[in-house]
Design an enzyme around this catalytic site. Structure first.
Site, PDB file in Angstrom:
ATOM      1  CG  ASN A 130      54.974  33.825 -20.058  1.00  0.00           C
ATOM      2  OD1 ASN A 130      54.668  33.001 -19.926  1.00  0.00           O
ATOM      3  ND2 ASN A 130      54.169  35.135 -19.665  1.00  0.00           N
ATOM      4  CB  CYS A 166      49.989  36.213 -18.274  1.00  0.00           C
ATOM      5  SG  CYS A 166      50.597  35.774 -17.297  1.00  0.00           S
ATOM      6  CD  GLU A 169      48.352  27.714 -12.035  1.00  0.00           C
ATOM      7  OE1 GLU A 169      48.930  27.108 -11.624  1.00  0.00           O
ATOM      8  OE2 GLU A 169      48.201  29.006 -12.991  1.00  0.00           O
TER       9      GLU A 169
HETATM   10  P1  NAD Z   1      50.423  28.411 -25.174  1.00  0.00           P
HETATM   11  O1  NAD Z   1      49.328  28.002 -25.736  1.00  0.00           O
HETATM   12  O2  NAD Z   1      51.014  27.992 -27.210  1.00  0.00           O
HETATM   13  O3  NAD Z   1      51.013  27.352 -25.312  1.00  0.00           O
HETATM   14  C1  NAD Z   1      51.377  26.661 -23.822  1.00  0.00           C
HETATM   15  C2  NAD Z   1      51.480  25.669 -24.014  1.00  0.00           C
HETATM   16  O4  NAD Z   1      50.818  24.620 -24.073  1.00  0.00           O
HETATM   17  C3  NAD Z   1      52.958  24.845 -24.908  1.00  0.00           C
HETATM   18  O5  NAD Z   1      53.286  23.893 -23.238  1.00  0.00           O
HETATM   19  C4  NAD Z   1      52.185  23.884 -25.930  1.00  0.00           C
HETATM   20  O6  NAD Z   1      53.331  22.878 -26.060  1.00  0.00           O
HETATM   21  C5  NAD Z   1      51.099  23.641 -25.292  1.00  0.00           C
HETATM   22  N1  NAD Z   1      49.861  23.171 -25.932  1.00  0.00           N
HETATM   23  C6  NAD Z   1      50.388  23.526 -27.333  1.00  0.00           C
HETATM   24  N2  NAD Z   1      48.725  22.950 -28.260  1.00  0.00           N
HETATM   25  C7  NAD Z   1      48.385  21.876 -27.285  1.00  0.00           C
HETATM   26  C8  NAD Z   1      47.457  20.868 -27.417  1.00  0.00           C
HETATM   27  N3  NAD Z   1      46.771  20.941 -28.573  1.00  0.00           N
HETATM   28  N4  NAD Z   1      47.077  20.130 -25.748  1.00  0.00           N
HETATM   29  C9  NAD Z   1      47.922  20.291 -24.955  1.00  0.00           C
HETATM   30  N5  NAD Z   1      48.738  21.139 -24.797  1.00  0.00           N
HETATM   31  C10 NAD Z   1      49.127  22.389 -26.530  1.00  0.00           C
HETATM   32  O7  NAD Z   1      50.692  29.758 -25.062  1.00  0.00           O
HETATM   33  P2  NAD Z   1      52.392  30.530 -25.664  1.00  0.00           P
HETATM   34  O8  NAD Z   1      52.273  30.911 -26.187  1.00  0.00           O
HETATM   35  O9  NAD Z   1      53.665  28.781 -24.651  1.00  0.00           O
HETATM   36  O10 NAD Z   1      52.077  31.218 -24.202  1.00  0.00           O
HETATM   37  C11 NAD Z   1      51.839  32.444 -24.521  1.00  0.00           C
HETATM   38  C12 NAD Z   1      50.643  33.096 -23.907  1.00  0.00           C
HETATM   39  O11 NAD Z   1      50.321  31.851 -22.271  1.00  0.00           O
HETATM   40  C13 NAD Z   1      50.192  34.173 -23.765  1.00  0.00           C
HETATM   41  O12 NAD Z   1      48.743  34.324 -24.443  1.00  0.00           O
HETATM   42  C14 NAD Z   1      49.464  34.435 -22.545  1.00  0.00           C
HETATM   43  O13 NAD Z   1      48.864  36.012 -21.864  1.00  0.00           O
HETATM   44  C15 NAD Z   1      49.956  33.005 -21.280  1.00  0.00           C
HETATM   45  N6  NAD Z   1      50.481  33.002 -20.304  1.00  0.00           N
HETATM   46  C16 NAD Z   1      49.284  33.192 -19.283  1.00  0.00           C
HETATM   47  C17 NAD Z   1      49.476  33.188 -17.802  1.00  0.00           C
HETATM   48  C18 NAD Z   1      48.427  33.448 -16.392  1.00  0.00           C
HETATM   49  O14 NAD Z   1      48.958  33.149 -15.022  1.00  0.00           O
HETATM   50  N7  NAD Z   1      47.528  33.789 -16.928  1.00  0.00           N
HETATM   51  C19 NAD Z   1      51.179  33.548 -17.553  1.00  0.00           C
HETATM   52  C20 NAD Z   1      51.704  33.319 -18.826  1.00  0.00           C
HETATM   53  C21 NAD Z   1      51.854  33.637 -19.945  1.00  0.00           C
END
Ligand code: NAD
Length: 480
Positions: free
Chosen positions: A151, A283, A461
């Site tokens: 995102n 988020c 962060e």
């Molecule tokens: P996701 O958890 O599906 O993926 C995030 C990353 O993790 C991707 O690069 C993905 O390839 C990787 N990943 C997936 N499986 C993995 C594994 N087994 N081991 C290691 N890495 C793995 O999340 P998303 O759908 O890309 O993002 C949306 C989520 O991110 C929402 O829940 C949102 O709230 C959150 N988000 C949080 C913040 C924050 O700072 N708090 C900021 C932006 C987004």
């Protein structure tokens, strides 16, 4: 016409992996933004080894070298922010101004951390034992694996890569599968900044292969992750098991409280921006709108009118305010929660239906529900789409307790003209970030970012607080 496949960057070389993936424009699914190579286990292993080999010398590098490299990266990003921002909007679906703004932020972050490389300080203390001197210093943690979500394809990579390099760590960077173009463009700029080979590596590929390899590999000293709570939990478990440092930023279910003394224009603007801009895919988006009952009807009428006036469309069209949902599976999730809200008895005010645009894209009209109960499923779980639920509150105390009644704790907002309530809310909101008369989303780049409860784990962060994760503290005793 065949397109070139964008390669991974390992040990200062561009290398192809065994497979590739198409990057599809969510505003027009006929448009292939680019082809991107996908690493396998062997290629991740090479990237980790390159970082592992480069890390000791980089840890001892002159901070001026690090500052110069980061400043150069920041300067180029800022000079190219319009072109890069358009690319970001094309692959992720946020509007052009949002895409440009995100790359401008990424450039500012690199310039900020260029200076931070020169500001890393320690302490010198007197010992309680005679003749001894004590020094407390910070050192890089070594090799860091950086895993980012779809995102914020430029800003989140920037706020992990810049401090990692500034404080002398070697980087292996894995962007989200859905948005490799911004990450690749950022990496291409970094590749020309004069860093020694192996200090920065880009490995595109599936989370289950590339991300998982970071979790399993003892050469990766720390993992900084932003993404969903489910993936975060796996990372925490794996990192604890093998003693790696980790930092997790995850989801939110952020409240925006509107008290009866609020300026209603300000409040409507805060809610519309927080809930629907960037298609609700932030988020820090507000999804629970907690409104005091004395102004409930009037506020709802104004919010409904503002929501219905939002222009949904192609991310790059000049008049678009709300771009498409990022892909089919996120769209399906949004529609599923809209159906759940209806089935739970929330009053449907407007939106929530798919929109047919001039191009085939994942367009969804922002959805507004009223008379919601904070215990409803759609008020407890993160939807990550343009869906807002209005919840009535009897008074300030009730509003505060509803705001805090959530598993998450990222950002918490209030609109009020009362200094007393604003001050009390700042102190008692259970969130990492509190917003008074401003949207819950939208933060400065030089101050800490992060949350509490299920939203975050580990140190903050951004800003100088980023040193907490990207360095480790050493206490030295010296007998002169
Ligand atoms: P996701 O958890 O599906 O993926 C995030 C990353 O993790 C991707 O690069 C993905 O390839 C990787 N990943 C997936 N499986 C993995 C594994 N087994 N081991 C290691 N890495 C793995 O999340 P998303 O759908 O890309 O993002 C949306 C989520 O991110 C929402 O829940 C949102 O709230 C959150 N988000 C949080 C913040 C924050 O700072 N708090 C900021 C932006 C987004």
């Amino acid at each position: 016409m065949s397109q070139a496949v964008h390669a991974n960057y390992i040990n200062a070389e561009w290398v192809q992996g065994p497979s590739q993936r198409s990057n599809i424009n969510p505003s027009d699914t006929r448009d292939v933004v680019g082809l991107f190579t996908q690493a396998d286990e062997q290629q991740v292993d090479q990237a980790i080894q390159a970082a592992h080999t480069a890390a000791p010398a980089w840890a001892l590098s002159n901070p001026q070298q690090r500052a110069d490299a980061l400043d150069k990266i920041g300067t180029e990003i800022l000079a190219r922010k319009d072109e890069l921002g358009e690319l970001l909007s094309r692959e992720e679906g946020k509007t052009r101004p949002e895409g440009i703004g995100e790359f401008a932020r990424a450039g500012a972050i690199f310039k900020f951390f260029a200076q931070e490389a020169l500001r890393l300080r320690g302490d010198k203390l007197a010992s309680v034992r005679p003749g001894l001197e004590i020094e407390v210093t910070r050192e890089p943690i070594g090799v860091v694996g950086l895993i980012t979500p779809w995102n914020f394809p430029a800003a989140i990579p920037a706020w992990k890569i810049a401090p990692a390099l500034a404080y002398g760590n070697a980087v292996v960077f894995k962007p989200a599968e859905l948005v490799p173009a911004s990450a690749w463009a950022l990496s291409e700029i970094i590749s020309r900044a004069g860093l020694p080979p192996g200090v920065f590596n880009l490995v595109m590929g599936p989370g289950s292969v590339v991300g998982q390899a970071f979790l399993n590999d003892a050469r990766v000293d720390g993992i900084s992750f932003t993404g969903s709570a489910g993936t975060g939990a796996r990372i925490a478990q794996a990192a604890v098991q093998r003693g790696a440092k980790f930092q997790l930023e995850m989801g939110g279910k952020n409240p925006c409280v509107v008290l009866d003394d609020a300026d209603l224009d300000t409040a409507v603007n805060c809610v519309v921006q927080s809930a629907f801009y960037s298609t609700g895919q932030r988020c820090t988006a507000a999804s629970r709108i907690i409104v005091q009952k004395d102004i409930y009807a009037e506020f709802l009428a104004r919010l409904s009118a503002a929501t219905q006036s939002l222009r949904v469309g192609h991310a790059l069209a000049a008049d678009t305010q709300i771009g498409p949902v990022v892909d089919e599976s996120q769209l399906a999730q949004d529609l599923r929660y809209i159906a759940i809200a209806k089935a739970e008895g929330a009053r449907h005010i407007c939106g929530g239906e798919q929109v047919k645009g001039d191009t085939p894209g994942h367009f969804l009209r922002p959805a507004l529900f009223a008379d919601c109960d904070n215990r409803m499923q759609h008020c407890r779980e993160e939807i990550f789409g343009p869906v807002a639920s209005v919840i009535p509150a009897d008074n300030y105390e009730h509003a505060l307790s509803l705001a805090n009644d959530t598993p998450f704790g990222l950002s918490s907002g209030i609109c009020t003209r009362s200094l007393k309530h604003a001050t009390h809310f700042k102190r008692h909101a259970q969130a990492g970030m509190v917003m008074v008369n401003v949207p819950t989303a939208g933060v400065d780049y030089h101050v800490p970012f992060g949350g509490r409860k299920a939203s975050s784990m580990g140190s903050r962060e951004q800003g100088s607080y980023a040193a907490e994760f990207f360095t480790t503290v050493k206490t030295s005793y010296l007998q002169a």
